[in-house]
Design a protein around this motif. Structure first.
Motif, PDB file in Angstrom:
ATOM      1  N   LYS A 223       0.764  -1.312  -0.105  1.00 23.03           N
ATOM      2  CA  LYS A 223       0.095  -0.016  -0.022  1.00 23.03           C
ATOM      3  C   LYS A 223       0.859   1.195   0.034  1.00 23.03           C
ATOM      4  N   PRO A 224       0.862   1.955  -1.246  1.00 24.24           N
ATOM      5  CA  PRO A 224       1.712   3.317  -1.078  1.00 24.24           C
ATOM      6  C   PRO A 224       0.871   4.440  -0.146  1.00 24.24           C
ATOM      7  N   LEU A 225       2.080   5.041   0.479  1.00 20.29           N
ATOM      8  CA  LEU A 225       1.355   6.163   1.344  1.00 20.29           C
ATOM      9  C   LEU A 225       1.637   7.780   0.940  1.00 20.29           C
ATOM     10  N   ALA A 226       3.195   7.569   0.382  1.00 19.65           N
ATOM     11  CA  ALA A 226       3.697   8.852  -0.158  1.00 19.65           C
ATOM     12  C   ALA A 226       4.795   8.670  -0.970  1.00 19.65           C
ATOM     13  N   VAL A 227       5.219   9.624  -1.805  1.00 23.74           N
ATOM     14  CA  VAL A 227       6.410   9.584  -2.632  1.00 23.74           C
ATOM     15  C   VAL A 227       7.530  10.669  -2.204  1.00 23.74           C
ATOM     16  N   THR A 228       8.443  10.269  -2.398  1.00 22.88           N
ATOM     17  CA  THR A 228       9.800  11.212  -1.721  1.00 22.88           C
ATOM     18  C   THR A 228      10.075  12.221  -2.722  1.00 22.88           C
ATOM     19  N   SER A 229       9.488  12.247  -4.006  1.00 27.27           N
ATOM     20  CA  SER A 229       9.913  13.169  -4.946  1.00 27.27           C
ATOM     21  C   SER A 229       9.027  14.762  -4.476  1.00 27.27           C
ATOM     22  N   GLN A 231       7.239  16.372  -6.590  1.00 29.95           N
ATOM     23  CA  GLN A 231       5.843  16.421  -7.041  1.00 29.95           C
ATOM     24  C   GLN A 231       5.202  14.861  -6.955  1.00 29.95           C
ATOM     25  N   ARG A 232       3.983  14.854  -7.042  1.00 25.94           N
ATOM     26  CA  ARG A 232       3.328  13.569  -7.108  1.00 25.94           C
ATOM     27  C   ARG A 232       3.887  12.794  -8.259  1.00 25.94           C
ATOM     28  N   GLN A 233       3.812  11.483  -8.255  1.00 28.10           N
ATOM     29  CA  GLN A 233       4.044  10.632  -9.536  1.00 28.10           C
ATOM     30  C   GLN A 233       2.834  10.276 -10.314  1.00 28.10           C
ATOM     31  N   ALA A 234       2.897  10.227 -11.452  1.00 29.19           N
ATOM     32  CA  ALA A 234       1.819   9.853 -12.443  1.00 29.19           C
ATOM     33  C   ALA A 234       1.366   8.352 -12.285  1.00 29.19           C
ATOM     34  N   GLY A 235       0.046   8.029 -12.041  1.00 28.73           N
ATOM     35  CA  GLY A 235      -0.373   6.824 -11.991  1.00 28.73           C
ATOM     36  C   GLY A 235      -0.322   6.337 -10.660  1.00 28.73           C
ATOM     37  N   LEU A 236       0.068   7.143  -9.617  1.00 29.77           N
ATOM     38  CA  LEU A 236       0.247   6.742  -8.279  1.00 29.77           C
ATOM     39  C   LEU A 236      -0.541   7.907  -7.324  1.00 29.77           C
ATOM     40  N   ASP A 237      -1.513   7.581  -7.016  1.00 30.12           N
ATOM     41  CA  ASP A 237      -2.510   8.530  -6.318  1.00 30.12           C
ATOM     42  C   ASP A 237      -2.295   8.788  -4.761  1.00 30.12           C
ATOM     43  N   VAL A 238      -0.865   9.417  -4.472  1.00 34.39           N
ATOM     44  CA  VAL A 238      -0.730   9.745  -3.057  1.00 34.39           C
ATOM     45  C   VAL A 238       0.201  10.870  -3.172  1.00 34.39           C
ATOM     46  N   PRO A 239       0.025  11.644  -2.005  1.00 39.36           N
ATOM     47  CA  PRO A 239       1.027  12.794  -2.037  1.00 39.36           C
ATOM     48  C   PRO A 239       2.458  12.585  -1.915  1.00 39.36           C
ATOM     49  N   SER A 240       3.406  13.820  -2.144  1.00 36.82           N
ATOM     50  CA  SER A 240       4.489  13.775  -1.914  1.00 36.82           C
ATOM     51  C   SER A 240       4.878  14.129  -0.316  1.00 36.82           C
ATOM     52  N   LEU A 241       5.899  13.716   0.383  1.00 36.58           N
ATOM     53  CA  LEU A 241       6.124  14.168   1.727  1.00 36.58           C
ATOM     54  C   LEU A 241       6.195  15.732   1.802  1.00 36.58           C
ATOM     55  N   GLN A 242       6.645  16.420   0.825  1.00 39.66           N
ATOM     56  CA  GLN A 242       7.016  17.797   0.674  1.00 39.66           C
ATOM     57  C   GLN A 242       5.485  18.401   0.688  1.00 39.66           C
ATOM     58  N   GLY A 248      12.434  19.444   2.509  1.00 33.04           N
ATOM     59  CA  GLY A 248      13.671  18.765   2.484  1.00 33.04           C
ATOM     60  C   GLY A 248      13.882  17.283   2.464  1.00 33.04           C
ATOM     61  N   LEU A 249      12.490  16.739   2.343  1.00 29.18           N
ATOM     62  CA  LEU A 249      12.633  15.139   2.236  1.00 29.18           C
ATOM     63  C   LEU A 249      12.328  14.763   0.720  1.00 29.18           C
ATOM     64  N   GLU A 250      12.906  15.455   0.110  1.00 34.01           N
ATOM     65  CA  GLU A 250      13.163  14.878  -1.382  1.00 34.01           C
ATOM     66  C   GLU A 250      14.309  13.660  -1.696  1.00 34.01           C
ATOM     67  N   ILE A 251      13.921  12.696  -1.525  1.00 32.83           N
ATOM     68  CA  ILE A 251      14.898  11.661  -1.452  1.00 32.83           C
ATOM     69  C   ILE A 251      14.771  10.719  -2.894  1.00 32.83           C
ATOM     70  N   ASN A 252      15.747  10.942  -3.704  1.00 33.17           N
ATOM     71  CA  ASN A 252      15.555  10.155  -5.100  1.00 33.17           C
ATOM     72  C   ASN A 252      16.755   9.119  -5.257  1.00 33.17           C
ATOM     73  N   THR A 253      16.574   8.100  -5.799  1.00 34.65           N
ATOM     74  CA  THR A 253      17.636   7.414  -6.442  1.00 34.65           C
ATOM     75  C   THR A 253      17.945   7.888  -7.767  1.00 34.65           C
ATOM     76  N   TRP A 254      19.360   8.032  -7.633  1.00 33.73           N
ATOM     77  CA  TRP A 254      19.875   8.713  -9.004  1.00 33.73           C
ATOM     78  C   TRP A 254      20.946   8.067  -9.407  1.00 33.73           C
ATOM     79  N   TRP A 255      21.319   7.833 -10.591  1.00 31.65           N
ATOM     80  CA  TRP A 255      22.597   7.415 -11.277  1.00 31.65           C
ATOM     81  C   TRP A 255      22.865   8.401 -12.264  1.00 31.65           C
ATOM     82  N   GLY A 256      24.309   8.378 -12.693  1.00 32.49           N
ATOM     83  CA  GLY A 256      24.722   9.234 -13.684  1.00 32.49           C
ATOM     84  C   GLY A 256      26.150   8.535 -14.683  1.00 32.49           C
TER      85      GLY A 256
END
Length: 326
Positions: A223-229, A231-242, A248-256
């Motif tokens: 069960k999803p409760l919130a995303v850490t991006s 903004q909200r994510q398309a297809g997922l009807d839950v808010p962001s923690l911000q 300050g709770l923008e926590i993404n997995t990133w790679w480059g």
């Protein structure tokens, strides 16, 4: 001494046209593309998609080599210690360049000095998820419900992660501090075992990579409760923690993509140009989207600043929570 110095300068100048010509002709042979994680995950898959695009645009084979181990440090170190000629590049991620330098007492490389940052490739948000049956049993429908329950029952909840110092662990600690709640950390040997433990009811919640969690969210097991991006994510009807007030709770997995330090500017520019062209192609965007990843091209100087900001953020939470690697 002056005579020796003058001779050295003449030798360097004599070779300069040859070096410049070699850079301008780049590439003339296959390129090794090191991925510091095992095959099969979103990071490895997107690296292989990008490698295919670079092979076409650079007209040379781009050979992906997986070199996992030590939280990504082994593969990243191979990139750092390779020749700075453009024929060895590699993936670097939030772990290898922002988390591990503060997590490990001894690092085989300097994340700031031993690389030429080329471009960010992708970012995937984490998602706060619960076991669906546990959430129903505890009458938790939203992130606010989880926070209220945790405050009313301090220390009763626990949360899973892929191990001490993993992205999920740090996200959990940041969440606990921001929401002023307590929960017991349960480390697993990897994010996949942690997710399986959550589905089995061994733990109560976790911050999982959206790309990894999405299938079980759609299947109703998580069960999803919130995303850490941000903004909200398309297809997922839950808010962001911000959105819920946790700045300050923008926590993404990133790679480059990174190359060894001191990569010649002409080769740097060629690689950056081709990487950005690839990330703009519609079919690549579509394939990334299926993995929950968003192409995120970034100029080298902006990418370097981004890495420093991320490293500063995670250094604070690692120090304040006293986190040590497994």
């Amino acid at each position: 001494m002056l005579k020796t110095l003058f001779a050295a300068i003449l030798i360097t100048l004599a070779h300069y046209p040859t070096l410049t010509a070699a850079s301008e002709a780049y590439p003339t042979k296959p390129i090794k593309f090191i991925v510091p994680y095992p095959p099969g995950g979103p990071l490895d898959t997107t690296a292989r998609i990008l490698a295919d695009k670079l092979r076409d645009s650079l007209a040379q084979p781009v050979i992906v080599e997986n070199r996992p181990g030590a939280g990504g440090n082994i593969g990243a170190d191979q990139v750092a210690k390779a020749n700075a000629d453009g024929y060895t590049i590699g993936i670097g991620a939030v772990a290898t360049h922002a988390i591990n330098p503060s997590l490990f007492a001894k690092m085989p490389y300097n994340a700031q000095k031993d690389f030429t940052p080329l471009s960010l490739i992708a970012q995937v948000p984490n998602v706060l998820v619960m076991n669906t049956e546990v959430a129903t049993k505890l009458n938790i429908r939203t992130a606010q419900d989880l926070i209220q329950y945790a405050r009313a029952n301090p220390g009763r909840l626990n949360y899973a992660s892929g191990g001490n110092g993993s992205g999920g662990h740090l996200a959990g600690e940041l969440f606990k501090a921001a929401a002023k709640v307590s929960a017991v950390h349960i480390p697993y040997q990897g994010a996949s075992p942690a997710q399986l433990g959550l589905i089995a009811g061994q733990t109560d919640f976790m911050f999982d990579n959206l790309a990894s969690a999405n299938a079980n969210i759609q299947a109703g097991k998580l069960k999803p409760l919130a995303v850490t991006s941000a903004q909200r994510q398309a297809g997922l009807d839950v808010p962001s923690l911000q959105e819920l007030g946790f700045s300050g709770l923008e926590i993404n997995t990133w790679w480059g993509v990174f190359a060894p330090a001191n990569l010649p500017p002409v080769i740097t520019q060629r690689l950056v140009t081709e990487i950005h062209k690839a990330l703009a192609q519609p079919d690549l965007k579509e394939r990334f989207a299926k993995l929950g990843a968003s192409p995120s091209p970034m100029a080298p100087d902006a990418f370097a600043r981004f890495i420093q900001q991320e490293a500063t953020k995670y250094a604070k939470v690692i120090q304040s929570a006293g986190i040590k690697p497994d």
